[in-house]
Scaffold this motif. Structure first.
Motif, PDB file in Angstrom:
ATOM      1  N   THR A  14      -4.141 -55.467  28.962  1.00  0.00           N
ATOM      2  CA  THR A  14      -4.510 -55.001  27.863  1.00  0.00           C
ATOM      3  C   THR A  14      -3.167 -54.335  26.941  1.00  0.00           C
ATOM      4  N   PRO A  15      -3.177 -54.957  25.619  1.00  0.00           N
ATOM      5  CA  PRO A  15      -2.112 -54.442  24.932  1.00  0.00           C
ATOM      6  C   PRO A  15      -1.699 -52.910  24.960  1.00  0.00           C
ATOM      7  N   GLY A  16      -0.718 -52.637  24.992  1.00  0.00           N
ATOM      8  CA  GLY A  16      -0.180 -51.076  25.177  1.00  0.00           C
ATOM      9  C   GLY A  16      -0.299 -50.451  26.432  1.00  0.00           C
ATOM     10  N   THR A  17      -0.451 -49.210  26.574  1.00  0.00           N
ATOM     11  CA  THR A  17      -0.443 -48.508  28.061  1.00  0.00           C
ATOM     12  C   THR A  17      -1.804 -47.888  27.945  1.00  0.00           C
ATOM     13  N   MET A  18      -2.442 -48.224  29.046  1.00  0.00           N
ATOM     14  CA  MET A  18      -3.859 -47.589  29.464  1.00  0.00           C
ATOM     15  C   MET A  18      -3.722 -46.894  30.612  1.00  0.00           C
ATOM     16  N   TYR A  54       2.344 -54.447  27.370  1.00  0.00           N
ATOM     17  CA  TYR A  54       0.810 -54.722  27.993  1.00  0.00           C
ATOM     18  C   TYR A  54       0.740 -53.981  29.412  1.00  0.00           C
ATOM     19  N   THR A  55      -0.652 -53.568  29.486  1.00  0.00           N
ATOM     20  CA  THR A  55      -1.036 -52.936  30.886  1.00  0.00           C
ATOM     21  C   THR A  55      -1.833 -53.874  31.444  1.00  0.00           C
ATOM     22  N   ARG A  56      -1.194 -54.582  32.910  1.00  0.00           N
ATOM     23  CA  ARG A  56      -1.778 -55.389  33.591  1.00  0.00           C
ATOM     24  C   ARG A  56      -2.362 -54.847  34.914  1.00  0.00           C
ATOM     25  N   GLN A  57      -3.876 -54.935  35.019  1.00  0.00           N
ATOM     26  CA  GLN A  57      -4.684 -54.366  36.066  1.00  0.00           C
ATOM     27  C   GLN A  57      -5.173 -55.324  36.957  1.00  0.00           C
ATOM     28  N   TRP A  58      -5.382 -55.230  37.980  1.00  0.00           N
ATOM     29  CA  TRP A  58      -6.085 -56.272  38.908  1.00  0.00           C
ATOM     30  C   TRP A  58      -6.976 -55.498  39.962  1.00  0.00           C
ATOM     31  N   ARG A 104      -2.979 -63.030  18.991  1.00  0.00           N
ATOM     32  CA  ARG A 104      -1.755 -63.047  19.695  1.00  0.00           C
ATOM     33  C   ARG A 104      -1.829 -62.267  20.966  1.00  0.00           C
ATOM     34  N   HIS A 105      -2.539 -61.161  21.069  1.00  0.00           N
ATOM     35  CA  HIS A 105      -2.730 -60.262  22.220  1.00  0.00           C
ATOM     36  C   HIS A 105      -3.479 -61.164  23.275  1.00  0.00           C
ATOM     37  N   LEU A 106      -4.577 -61.902  22.613  1.00  0.00           N
ATOM     38  CA  LEU A 106      -5.507 -62.611  23.790  1.00  0.00           C
ATOM     39  C   LEU A 106      -4.697 -63.732  24.512  1.00  0.00           C
ATOM     40  N   THR A 107      -3.676 -64.233  23.560  1.00  0.00           N
ATOM     41  CA  THR A 107      -3.051 -65.653  24.133  1.00  0.00           C
ATOM     42  C   THR A 107      -1.809 -65.036  25.061  1.00  0.00           C
ATOM     43  N   THR A 108      -1.211 -63.908  24.823  1.00  0.00           N
ATOM     44  CA  THR A 108      -0.027 -63.507  25.666  1.00  0.00           C
ATOM     45  C   THR A 108      -0.796 -62.868  26.797  1.00  0.00           C
ATOM     46  N   GLY A 109      -2.107 -61.877  26.612  1.00  0.00           N
ATOM     47  CA  GLY A 109      -2.823 -61.235  27.835  1.00  0.00           C
ATOM     48  C   GLY A 109      -3.006 -62.495  28.847  1.00  0.00           C
ATOM     49  N   SER A 110      -3.634 -63.598  28.128  1.00  0.00           N
ATOM     50  CA  SER A 110      -4.164 -64.714  29.078  1.00  0.00           C
ATOM     51  C   SER A 110      -2.838 -65.130  30.079  1.00  0.00           C
ATOM     52  N   ILE A 111      -1.672 -65.219  29.361  1.00  0.00           N
ATOM     53  CA  ILE A 111      -0.925 -65.822  30.044  1.00  0.00           C
ATOM     54  C   ILE A 111      -0.346 -64.999  31.178  1.00  0.00           C
ATOM     55  N   LEU A 112      -0.088 -63.569  30.665  1.00  0.00           N
ATOM     56  CA  LEU A 112       0.314 -62.755  31.723  1.00  0.00           C
ATOM     57  C   LEU A 112      -0.786 -62.332  32.812  1.00  0.00           C
ATOM     58  N   ALA A 113      -2.217 -62.493  32.332  1.00  0.00           N
ATOM     59  CA  ALA A 113      -3.273 -62.441  33.486  1.00  0.00           C
ATOM     60  C   ALA A 113      -3.090 -63.680  34.524  1.00  0.00           C
ATOM     61  N   SER A 114      -2.798 -65.086  33.942  1.00  0.00           N
ATOM     62  CA  SER A 114      -2.586 -65.979  34.738  1.00  0.00           C
ATOM     63  C   SER A 114      -1.395 -66.051  35.687  1.00  0.00           C
ATOM     64  N   GLN A 115      -0.429 -65.493  35.371  1.00  0.00           N
ATOM     65  CA  GLN A 115       0.674 -65.273  36.242  1.00  0.00           C
ATOM     66  C   GLN A 115       0.490 -64.425  37.483  1.00  0.00           C
TER      67      GLN A 115
END
Length: 119
Positions: free
Chosen positions: A89-93, A65-69, A10-21
């Motif tokens: 990454t799931p949660g806060t980093m 999630y924490t989204r970094q780029w 679930r985390h990988l799927t959601t993370g991939s969608i959020l990263a794609s955005q």
């Protein structure tokens, strides 16, 4: 064990969608610039659908999630091509995105090249 595998998936799927955005947003920015930029340390905390959840100078309890780029000019063609990397990454980093930090199994990672609009 099964619950852990389902949660990771679930985390990988959601993370991939959020990263794609975020990747598509960054590609648009880079494509519109005259040369490949350097953007270090982009970070945001988001809920499960990608909406920013910072409030009052702190991090909201609703962070999922924490989204970094990072955007860097490509060494072989720094004037025209940028390498874009997004990690979710799931949660806060608390730690920033770095090449030396080991990758977690439940992180979504997307990397692409984007040409700038230069001559």
């Amino acid at each position: 064990t099964a619950t852990g595998i389902v949660t990771t998936a679930r985390h990988l799927t959601t993370g991939s969608i959020l990263a794609s955005q975020k990747l598509e947003e960054l590609r648009t920015v880079v494509a519109g610039l005259p040369s490949a930029p350097t953007i270090d340390g982009g970070i945001e905390y988001v809920d499960r659908v990608g909406a920013a959840v910072q409030s009052g100078g702190g991090i909201s309890a609703n962070v999922a999630y924490t989204r970094q780029w990072r955007v860097r000019p490509l060494a072989s063609d720094p004037d025209h091509l940028a390498l874009i990397r997004v990690v979710v990454t799931p949660g806060t980093m608390a730690s920033r995105l770095s090449d030396s930090r080991p990758r977690r199994i439940d992180e979504g990672v997307l990397v692409t090249l984007q040409a700038s609009n230069g001559p």
